[in-house]
Design a protein around this motif. Structure first.
Motif, PDB file in Angstrom:
ATOM      1  N   TYR A   1      37.471  60.514  48.330  1.00 10.99           N
ATOM      2  CA  TYR A   1      37.286  61.520  49.382  1.00 10.99           C
ATOM      3  C   TYR A   1      38.031  61.105  50.650  1.00 10.99           C
ATOM      4  N   ILE A   2      37.869  59.844  51.055  1.00 12.29           N
ATOM      5  CA  ILE A   2      38.503  59.357  52.283  1.00 12.29           C
ATOM      6  C   ILE A   2      40.024  59.412  52.170  1.00 12.29           C
ATOM      7  N   VAL A   3      40.551  58.974  51.030  1.00 14.01           N
ATOM      8  CA  VAL A   3      42.011  58.995  50.829  1.00 14.01           C
ATOM      9  C   VAL A   3      42.536  60.429  50.846  1.00 14.01           C
ATOM     10  N   LEU A   4      41.867  61.327  50.130  1.00 12.90           N
ATOM     11  CA  LEU A   4      42.308  62.724  50.096  1.00 12.90           C
ATOM     12  C   LEU A   4      42.194  63.381  51.471  1.00 12.90           C
ATOM     13  N   ALA A   5      41.140  63.071  52.213  1.00 12.13           N
ATOM     14  CA  ALA A   5      40.977  63.627  53.564  1.00 12.13           C
ATOM     15  C   ALA A   5      42.081  63.113  54.486  1.00 12.13           C
ATOM     16  N   TRP A   6      42.431  61.833  54.356  1.00 13.61           N
ATOM     17  CA  TRP A   6      43.499  61.263  55.175  1.00 13.61           C
ATOM     18  C   TRP A   6      44.830  61.921  54.849  1.00 13.61           C
ATOM     19  N   ILE A   7      45.112  62.091  53.555  1.00 11.89           N
ATOM     20  CA  ILE A   7      46.371  62.725  53.138  1.00 11.89           C
ATOM     21  C   ILE A   7      46.429  64.169  53.636  1.00 11.89           C
ATOM     22  N   ALA A   8      45.337  64.916  53.491  1.00 13.00           N
ATOM     23  CA  ALA A   8      45.299  66.308  53.952  1.00 13.00           C
ATOM     24  C   ALA A   8      45.518  66.381  55.465  1.00 13.00           C
ATOM     25  N   GLY A   9      44.867  65.497  56.205  1.00 11.63           N
ATOM     26  CA  GLY A   9      45.044  65.466  57.657  1.00 11.63           C
ATOM     27  C   GLY A   9      46.471  65.130  58.043  1.00 11.63           C
ATOM     28  N   PHE A  10      47.067  64.192  57.327  1.00 14.89           N
ATOM     29  CA  PHE A  10      48.455  63.803  57.584  1.00 14.89           C
ATOM     30  C   PHE A  10      49.399  64.981  57.341  1.00 14.89           C
ATOM     31  N   VAL A  11      49.184  65.687  56.240  1.00 15.17           N
ATOM     32  CA  VAL A  11      50.037  66.838  55.904  1.00 15.17           C
ATOM     33  C   VAL A  11      49.908  67.919  56.975  1.00 15.17           C
ATOM     34  N   VAL A  12      48.679  68.243  57.350  1.00 14.81           N
ATOM     35  CA  VAL A  12      48.465  69.273  58.387  1.00 14.81           C
ATOM     36  C   VAL A  12      49.138  68.849  59.689  1.00 14.81           C
ATOM     37  N   LEU A  13      48.970  67.594  60.061  1.00 15.31           N
ATOM     38  CA  LEU A  13      49.566  67.093  61.302  1.00 15.31           C
ATOM     39  C   LEU A  13      51.092  67.160  61.259  1.00 15.31           C
ATOM     40  N   GLU A  14      51.683  66.814  60.135  1.00 11.98           N
ATOM     41  CA  GLU A  14      53.145  66.865  60.013  1.00 11.98           C
ATOM     42  C   GLU A  14      53.665  68.301  60.051  1.00 11.98           C
ATOM     43  N   VAL A  15      52.915  69.226  59.472  1.00 14.27           N
ATOM     44  CA  VAL A  15      53.310  70.638  59.537  1.00 14.27           C
ATOM     45  C   VAL A  15      53.287  71.108  60.989  1.00 14.27           C
ATOM     46  N   VAL A  16      52.248  70.764  61.718  1.00 17.91           N
ATOM     47  CA  VAL A  16      52.160  71.149  63.132  1.00 17.91           C
ATOM     48  C   VAL A  16      53.277  70.477  63.930  1.00 17.91           C
ATOM     49  N   ARG A  17      53.513  69.211  63.653  1.00 19.40           N
ATOM     50  CA  ARG A  17      54.564  68.477  64.364  1.00 19.40           C
ATOM     51  C   ARG A  17      55.946  69.085  64.086  1.00 19.40           C
ATOM     52  N   SER A  18      56.173  69.526  62.846  1.00 19.45           N
ATOM     53  CA  SER A  18      57.485  70.077  62.483  1.00 19.45           C
ATOM     54  C   SER A  18      57.753  71.431  63.141  1.00 19.45           C
TER      55      SER A  18
END
Length: 161
Positions: A18-35
């Motif tokens: 759960y923690i790993v998947l939540a971290w990956i999902a957060g990272f993806v969302v953050l990178e989309v916003v950053r891009s």
């Protein structure tokens, strides 16, 4: 939303997943916003949301091995046992202190990137500080209410010769 909060995760392997998947999902969302070229403050707010949302959900659905599964936890209870709450509280206190040091370094202009480091350092300090408070509060309240981790019962083996 009610069905998600009725879910319970007890096994440590699934908690880590759960923690790993939540971290990956957060990272993806953050990178989309950053891009998209969003301002730094928007990126920081999205990062705070993608950090806190998984924590809030995890606190509600994670259960300790000997903790009752069915009833919901009290709003203030962050973990199954006071010891874990205290350890995580100390960890987040250290992270908040490191963020505060980074904030001072950024404000003073002692590090490369100076002002660019200001928002991320403030974000780490605030996020870690809030989590430290919540975990340490949880540890204190569990101790006050008498919640302790049960001692495992081990069978006594007697050897007869």
């Amino acid at each position: 939303m009610r069905r998600i909060l009725d879910l319970r995760i007890v096994r440590w392997e699934f908690k880590v997943l759960y923690i790993v998947l939540a971290w990956i999902a957060g990272f993806v969302v953050l990178e989309v916003v950053r891009s998209t070229g969003a301002p730094v403050i928007v990126i920081a707010l999205v990062n705070v949301l993608t950090t806190f949302a998984p924590f809030v959900l995890a606190v509600r659905i994670f259960r300790g091995a000997d903790e009752p599964v069915v009833p919901p936890r009290h709003w203030w209870r962050m973990t199954a046992w006071p010891t874990l709450s205290r350890r995580l509280g100390v960890l987040f206190t250290v992270l908040a202190a490191l963020g505060a040091i980074g904030l001072v370094v950024a404000v003073a202009g002692w590090a490369p990137g100076g002002a660019e480091r200001l928002v991320p350092s403030a974000e780490v300090t605030a996020t870690s500080g809030v989590l430290a408070y919540l975990y340490l509060n949880s540890a204190v309240r569990m101790r006050r209410t008498g919640i302790v981790k049960p001692v495992p019962i081990r069978p006594v083996t007697k050897l007869k010769l």
